[in-house]
Design a protein around this motif. Sequence first.
Motif, short mmCIF file in Angstrom:
data_model
loop_
_atom_site.label_atom_id
_atom_site.label_comp_id
_atom_site.label_asym_id
_atom_site.label_seq_id
_atom_site.Cartn_x
_atom_site.Cartn_y
_atom_site.Cartn_z
N MET A 1 0.83 -1.19 0.00
CA MET A 1 0.00 0.00 0.00
C MET A 1 0.87 1.25 0.00
N ARG A 2 1.92 1.24 0.81
CA ARG A 2 2.78 2.40 0.93
C ARG A 2 3.52 2.67 -0.39
N LYS A 3 3.98 1.57 -1.02
CA LYS A 3 4.68 1.72 -2.29
C LYS A 3 3.73 2.26 -3.37
N LEU A 4 2.49 1.72 -3.35
CA LEU A 4 1.51 2.17 -4.34
C LEU A 4 1.22 3.64 -4.19
N VAL A 5 1.05 4.06 -2.95
CA VAL A 5 0.76 5.47 -2.69
C VAL A 5 1.93 6.34 -3.11
N SER A 6 3.12 5.89 -2.79
CA SER A 6 4.33 6.66 -3.16
C SER A 6 4.43 6.79 -4.66
N LEU A 7 4.19 5.67 -5.37
CA LEU A 7 4.24 5.69 -6.84
C LEU A 7 3.20 6.67 -7.40
N LEU A 8 2.02 6.64 -6.82
CA LEU A 8 0.96 7.53 -7.27
C LEU A 8 1.33 8.98 -7.07
N LEU A 9 1.91 9.28 -5.90
CA LEU A 9 2.31 10.66 -5.60
C LEU A 9 3.40 11.14 -6.54
N ILE A 10 4.37 10.28 -6.80
CA ILE A 10 5.47 10.67 -7.70
C ILE A 10 4.93 10.96 -9.11
N SER A 11 4.07 10.05 -9.56
CA SER A 11 3.51 10.21 -10.91
C SER A 11 2.69 11.48 -11.03
N ASN A 324 3.76 -6.23 20.90
CA ASN A 324 4.66 -5.78 19.83
C ASN A 324 3.96 -5.81 18.47
N GLU A 325 3.22 -6.89 18.21
CA GLU A 325 2.48 -6.98 16.95
C GLU A 325 1.44 -5.88 16.85
N HIS A 326 0.75 -5.62 17.97
CA HIS A 326 -0.27 -4.56 18.00
C HIS A 326 0.34 -3.20 17.69
N ASN A 327 1.43 -2.90 18.36
CA ASN A 327 2.07 -1.59 18.14
C ASN A 327 2.56 -1.45 16.70
N LYS A 328 3.13 -2.52 16.16
CA LYS A 328 3.61 -2.47 14.78
C LYS A 328 2.47 -2.26 13.79
N LEU A 329 1.38 -3.01 14.00
CA LEU A 329 0.23 -2.88 13.10
C LEU A 329 -0.40 -1.51 13.22
N MET A 330 -0.53 -0.99 14.43
CA MET A 330 -1.12 0.34 14.63
C MET A 330 -0.26 1.41 13.96
N ASP A 331 1.05 1.29 14.07
CA ASP A 331 1.93 2.26 13.40
C ASP A 331 1.74 2.22 11.89
N GLN A 332 1.64 0.99 11.35
CA GLN A 332 1.44 0.86 9.91
C GLN A 332 0.12 1.48 9.47
N LEU A 333 -0.95 1.16 10.19
CA LEU A 333 -2.27 1.68 9.82
C LEU A 333 -2.34 3.19 9.97
N LEU A 334 -1.77 3.74 11.03
CA LEU A 334 -1.77 5.18 11.24
C LEU A 334 -0.96 5.88 10.16
N THR A 335 0.15 5.26 9.78
CA THR A 335 0.97 5.83 8.71
C THR A 335 0.18 5.86 7.40
N GLN A 336 -0.49 4.74 7.10
CA GLN A 336 -1.31 4.68 5.88
C GLN A 336 -2.43 5.71 5.93
N GLN A 337 -3.03 5.86 7.10
CA GLN A 337 -4.13 6.82 7.24
C GLN A 337 -3.65 8.25 7.00
N SER A 338 -2.45 8.54 7.42
CA SER A 338 -1.93 9.91 7.27
C SER A 338 -1.62 10.26 5.81
N LEU A 339 -1.57 9.24 4.94
CA LEU A 339 -1.25 9.50 3.53
C LEU A 339 -2.43 10.01 2.73
N PHE A 340 -3.63 9.76 3.17
CA PHE A 340 -4.81 10.09 2.36
C PHE A 340 -4.95 11.59 2.10
#
Length: 355
Positions: A1-11, A324-340
């Motif tokens: 998801m992060r790569k896709l968003v980055s690619l979209l932004l660059i394009s 640890n899994e919870h914190n990692k997943l929450m960081d990932q989801l929050l990061t993705q959410q901040s991209l919108f």
Amino acid sequence: MRKLVSLLLISLTLASQIQGPLSNPIMNELEQTHLGKAFLKLLSLKSKAQQFDFSKLYAALDDLQNSIKSRLADEQQAYQQDEVQYFTNKEFFSGQITQFQNEIAQLEIDVTDFTESRDLLQIALNGKIDDLKEVQSLADGLSTRIKKEEGIFNDQQNQYTNAVQALDQALQLIGQLRDGSFIQNRSVSFLEEGLKQLQHQRIMYGPLITALTQIMAPSFNDSEASAKVQKLIQNLRDTVVKNKTDLENSYQQVRAIDDHNLSQYNQRINNLQTIVIPTIQAEIQTRDAQIQTKQNLLRDAQTNFKTASDNLDNTNNRWVERTNEHNKLMDQLLTQQSLFPKIVNQLEGAGVRRR
């Protein structure tokens, strides 16, 4: 998801900065890569931004954003539920550990107490066995002495009986001699044979035999001397009978005491063999069974304690992993959410607007 968003932004960024059509060589080169193709598509969108309705694109972005929000909420709820379950399990296993620790402590005390009690019973049993051996030895010794003294007594009684019989025979001969009866056998050897067994009584029978021999001679004719010899023999007979009676009385007194003591010994032996020692042995067997039972319970409690400790350790370890899994997943989801917001800004800047 992060790569896709980055690619979209660059394009989008590149597409927004292009003014006018691209040359054919550049177009061909861009067609050779995914990034180039995406760039060309977005460039085409930019040029046609006023002609198309991009509401579906924004709807898809909204759905994706809502999906991430939902995943955030679901993960947070699941984590809180797991946290409640974790503390429940932790409290349960901690309670088990405390319970088994108390059981182990009490069982160790019980095993120690029963073992000490068993040791005291063994000491008591050993003492009673020693008592039995001692009393048995006394009884055996007394029995041996009783048999020995009985044999001596019987021998002495026979000696007295033989002596009395010999003296009676001598008195009978003297009586025949004084009556003038015919005496075929005048030998007095029977008297010596009957009296010599009483040498231990210090009876001086030698002169008496000599005197009896003299009066039994055919030529002897002295009634006064015969009367004296008869009296001596009678006195000796009375002494022998008295000694025989005294010996019997003395023996019976001693024998009565010995029989009483032997009876007491036998009663003690019987009591030790049938009551005291079996009772202690039964108590020892009971203690052994109690010790074995307590040791089995102690081993079970130790096993249960280890199992509960392992369960608590595993529960804590799993919770650390879950956190640890919870914190990692929450960081990932929050990061993705901040991209919108950034995606929307880039889209609007490229002319792709919500209608």
